[in-house]
Design a protein around this motif. Sequence first.
Motif, PDB file in Angstrom:
ATOM      1  N   VAL A  41     110.737  39.071 -14.619  1.00  0.00           N
ATOM      2  CA  VAL A  41     111.833  39.642 -15.437  1.00  0.00           C
ATOM      3  C   VAL A  41     112.650  40.604 -14.575  1.00  0.00           C
ATOM      4  O   VAL A  41     113.893  40.580 -14.586  1.00  0.00           O
ATOM      5  CB  VAL A  41     111.260  40.367 -16.677  1.00  0.00           C
ATOM      6  N   LEU A  42     111.947  41.441 -13.786  1.00  0.00           N
ATOM      7  CA  LEU A  42     112.651  42.393 -12.916  1.00  0.00           C
ATOM      8  C   LEU A  42     113.514  41.671 -11.888  1.00  0.00           C
ATOM      9  O   LEU A  42     114.654  42.071 -11.618  1.00  0.00           O
ATOM     10  CB  LEU A  42     111.639  43.305 -12.204  1.00  0.00           C
ATOM     11  N   ILE A  43     112.979  40.586 -11.348  1.00  0.00           N
ATOM     12  CA  ILE A  43     113.744  39.829 -10.339  1.00  0.00           C
ATOM     13  C   ILE A  43     114.991  39.193 -10.979  1.00  0.00           C
ATOM     14  O   ILE A  43     116.073  39.202 -10.402  1.00  0.00           O
ATOM     15  CB  ILE A  43     112.842  38.759  -9.682  1.00  0.00           C
ATOM     16  N   LEU A  44     114.812  38.702 -12.209  1.00  0.00           N
ATOM     17  CA  LEU A  44     115.967  38.102 -12.891  1.00  0.00           C
ATOM     18  C   LEU A  44     117.012  39.159 -13.245  1.00  0.00           C
ATOM     19  O   LEU A  44     118.188  38.839 -13.459  1.00  0.00           O
ATOM     20  CB  LEU A  44     115.515  37.369 -14.158  1.00  0.00           C
ATOM     21  N   LEU A  45     116.576  40.422 -13.302  1.00  0.00           N
ATOM     22  CA  LEU A  45     117.525  41.494 -13.611  1.00  0.00           C
ATOM     23  C   LEU A  45     118.364  41.888 -12.387  1.00  0.00           C
ATOM     24  O   LEU A  45     119.386  42.554 -12.538  1.00  0.00           O
ATOM     25  CB  LEU A  45     116.780  42.737 -14.123  1.00  0.00           C
ATOM     26  N   VAL A  46     117.931  41.466 -11.196  1.00  0.00           N
ATOM     27  CA  VAL A  46     118.641  41.871  -9.964  1.00  0.00           C
ATOM     28  C   VAL A  46     120.124  41.488 -10.024  1.00  0.00           C
ATOM     29  O   VAL A  46     120.997  42.337  -9.801  1.00  0.00           O
ATOM     30  CB  VAL A  46     117.951  41.288  -8.703  1.00  0.00           C
ATOM     31  N   PRO A  47     120.464  40.210 -10.346  1.00  0.00           N
ATOM     32  CA  PRO A  47     121.903  39.891 -10.399  1.00  0.00           C
ATOM     33  C   PRO A  47     122.638  40.677 -11.478  1.00  0.00           C
ATOM     34  O   PRO A  47     123.807  41.022 -11.304  1.00  0.00           O
ATOM     35  CB  PRO A  47     121.939  38.385 -10.694  1.00  0.00           C
ATOM     36  N   LEU A  48     121.929  40.976 -12.569  1.00  0.00           N
ATOM     37  CA  LEU A  48     122.593  41.748 -13.628  1.00  0.00           C
ATOM     38  C   LEU A  48     122.904  43.167 -13.140  1.00  0.00           C
ATOM     39  O   LEU A  48     123.970  43.710 -13.408  1.00  0.00           O
ATOM     40  CB  LEU A  48     121.712  41.807 -14.886  1.00  0.00           C
ATOM     41  N   PHE A  49     121.947  43.745 -12.398  1.00  0.00           N
ATOM     42  CA  PHE A  49     122.198  45.066 -11.817  1.00  0.00           C
ATOM     43  C   PHE A  49     123.360  44.988 -10.827  1.00  0.00           C
ATOM     44  O   PHE A  49     124.217  45.878 -10.775  1.00  0.00           O
ATOM     45  CB  PHE A  49     120.943  45.597 -11.110  1.00  0.00           C
ATOM     46  N   ALA A  50     123.368  43.923 -10.036  1.00  0.00           N
ATOM     47  CA  ALA A  50     124.440  43.762  -9.040  1.00  0.00           C
ATOM     48  C   ALA A  50     125.798  43.680  -9.740  1.00  0.00           C
ATOM     49  O   ALA A  50     126.772  44.306  -9.306  1.00  0.00           O
ATOM     50  CB  ALA A  50     124.196  42.505  -8.208  1.00  0.00           C
ATOM     51  N   ILE A  51     125.855  42.938 -10.837  1.00  0.00           N
ATOM     52  CA  ILE A  51     127.116  42.804 -11.579  1.00  0.00           C
ATOM     53  C   ILE A  51     127.522  44.168 -12.138  1.00  0.00           C
ATOM     54  O   ILE A  51     128.685  44.580 -12.047  1.00  0.00           O
ATOM     55  CB  ILE A  51     126.963  41.762 -12.714  1.00  0.00           C
ATOM     56  N   ALA A  52     126.535  44.870 -12.704  1.00  0.00           N
ATOM     57  CA  ALA A  52     126.832  46.190 -13.292  1.00  0.00           C
ATOM     58  C   ALA A  52     127.349  47.152 -12.222  1.00  0.00           C
ATOM     59  O   ALA A  52     128.347  47.855 -12.441  1.00  0.00           O
ATOM     60  CB  ALA A  52     125.579  46.754 -13.956  1.00  0.00           C
ATOM     61  N   ILE A  53     126.701  47.155 -11.059  1.00  0.00           N
ATOM     62  CA  ILE A  53     127.133  48.051  -9.975  1.00  0.00           C
ATOM     63  C   ILE A  53     128.545  47.668  -9.528  1.00  0.00           C
ATOM     64  O   ILE A  53     129.403  48.533  -9.335  1.00  0.00           O
ATOM     65  CB  ILE A  53     126.145  47.981  -8.782  1.00  0.00           C
ATOM     66  N   ALA A  54     128.789  46.364  -9.387  1.00  0.00           N
ATOM     67  CA  ALA A  54     130.104  45.899  -8.912  1.00  0.00           C
ATOM     68  C   ALA A  54     131.201  46.285  -9.903  1.00  0.00           C
ATOM     69  O   ALA A  54     132.250  46.809  -9.515  1.00  0.00           O
ATOM     70  CB  ALA A  54     130.077  44.381  -8.712  1.00  0.00           C
ATOM     71  N   VAL A  55     130.946  46.038 -11.177  1.00  0.00           N
ATOM     72  CA  VAL A  55     131.970  46.326 -12.195  1.00  0.00           C
ATOM     73  C   VAL A  55     132.221  47.833 -12.283  1.00  0.00           C
ATOM     74  O   VAL A  55     133.376  48.289 -12.317  1.00  0.00           O
ATOM     75  CB  VAL A  55     131.534  45.763 -13.567  1.00  0.00           C
TER      76      VAL A  55
END
Lengths: 310, 244
Positions: free
Chosen positions: A281-295
Amino acid sequence: MKRPPTIGRAVDRGLAPFRGRRAARLLPQTRLGGPMPWVIAIMVALTVVAASGALSLSNMVSTARGELAGTATVQVVEPDPELRQEQVEAVGDVLGRDPAVAGFRIVPQEDIAELLEPWLGSGEEIEGVPIPALIDVEMRKADDGEALARIENALREIAPRARIDAQSVWLAPVLSALSALKITALALIAMLAFVGAAAVWLAARNALGGNRDTIEIVHLLGGSDDQIARIFQRSILLDAAVGGVLGLVIGVAAMSFLGSQFAALQSGMVAGGSLLAVDWVLILLVPLFAIAIAVYTARMTVLSSLRKTL
Amino acid sequence: MSAPEQEIVQFDNVGLRYGTEREVLSNVSFSLFSSRFYFLTGASGAGKTSLLKLLYLAQRPSRGAIRMFGRDVITLPRDKLPAYRRRMGVVFQDFRLVDHLSAFDNIALPLRVSGVREADLREPVSDMLEWVGLAHRAEARPATLSGGEQQRVAIARAVIGRPEILIADEPTGNVDPEMAVKLLRLFEALNRLGTTVVVATHDIQLLRKVPDSMIMRLSKGMLSDPTGALKYPPRRESGAGGNT
């Protein structure tokens, strides 16, 4: 010429949101044409690998600590086999009487010989070699140093050359190295997040510069900072989403490859590093964190730049 | 118009300088009233564009006070400015069309910025395109339009939202005399609907085509009032005590 069209008060005087595809079209951009999705994909892939490594190492350390906690080994070092056997029995009596000991097992000589075979050989080669007797001890409490000291004193009288060691002590340097690797992986993740944010910051500033005229027009037509920032957010959101998914696929593929290589080692310790459901679950959250940081970075960059204008 | 006139813009001793240069506008004081038609004239370099920039809130003055729609816009927080800009329509001297958007999308821009739904803006934008004679060029990009066509798109964009005040900087500069008259008629029609119109021009002939217009003349950054259009400056400027 006709009269002017009657459009009434079509314009809402408030600050209604200006969003969506139409708003995004204000910025000329060919998706995937720019480097941003690829930069984010690489960042996410590296982060996925680093995060998987950190989680795997963490699991490995936890499993090893759990297995070794509360266990000790008594080594009876005596060259005379008969005397050694007497000492082993006496040690067994001491261990059996001690209230801190939950149980013990005298390791059969055959098992010890098998463990030593790669170094000492087998059969006749090993016959004359004095091999210490080993007793695995299970303590009632983990890290019960007081009980170990008491047992060691008791053993000194019946088997002067016997020694007792907590098993966790043997592996302490290994566990310490694994922990250092885990911290390094976490530091790597933090640096990747920072570099990713810096890349988005540069891209957003570049896009702002390239679209200065359009932004000024939207401003003069009554567009708010928030509306303009949202246009950039949407643009970077799409780039980050594409890059995030791509990076996740690449990262998981790399991780699976590494996992299969380590699994081939058939080491008990490595097996303890398998990823759990919560890790996935944490690994799948990595792209979501990346998107959040980018936005978030894009938004802050755009707003901070717009605040310098009227 | 039967509605009583309201003072919608008030400049009080406004000065503007860029950097350390001398002032391009000095002691400019005037009021603009609702539903009036104003011409701003003056030779090139007189400061017309600078004055208009202050009017459409693209520039803050170096000194003085500006009130618009009853609020001091100089001390207004910048996040409140968009709401004021939406009450204006601006025709820029250099058109400022968005290059990669079609004529339709350029004209629709103020409505989209204001949050008008796509379904609600299609008809008014099409009407406006037809009205400025560009219905057949709806999908054309600005680069493929002639100067006159670009100007008409810019004007359509400025008036599409029925602004309370229309500010036009040399709006007839790139069109033939016939189109210039047509555009003036559009401005007059909007004016009759209650929009205050301010047209900056150096074309003296144009002034005569709108009989009820008022003229503000700028010369070397100083404003004069040949038709008595400026019910401002305050009395203290003319030595009769304050009225603000």
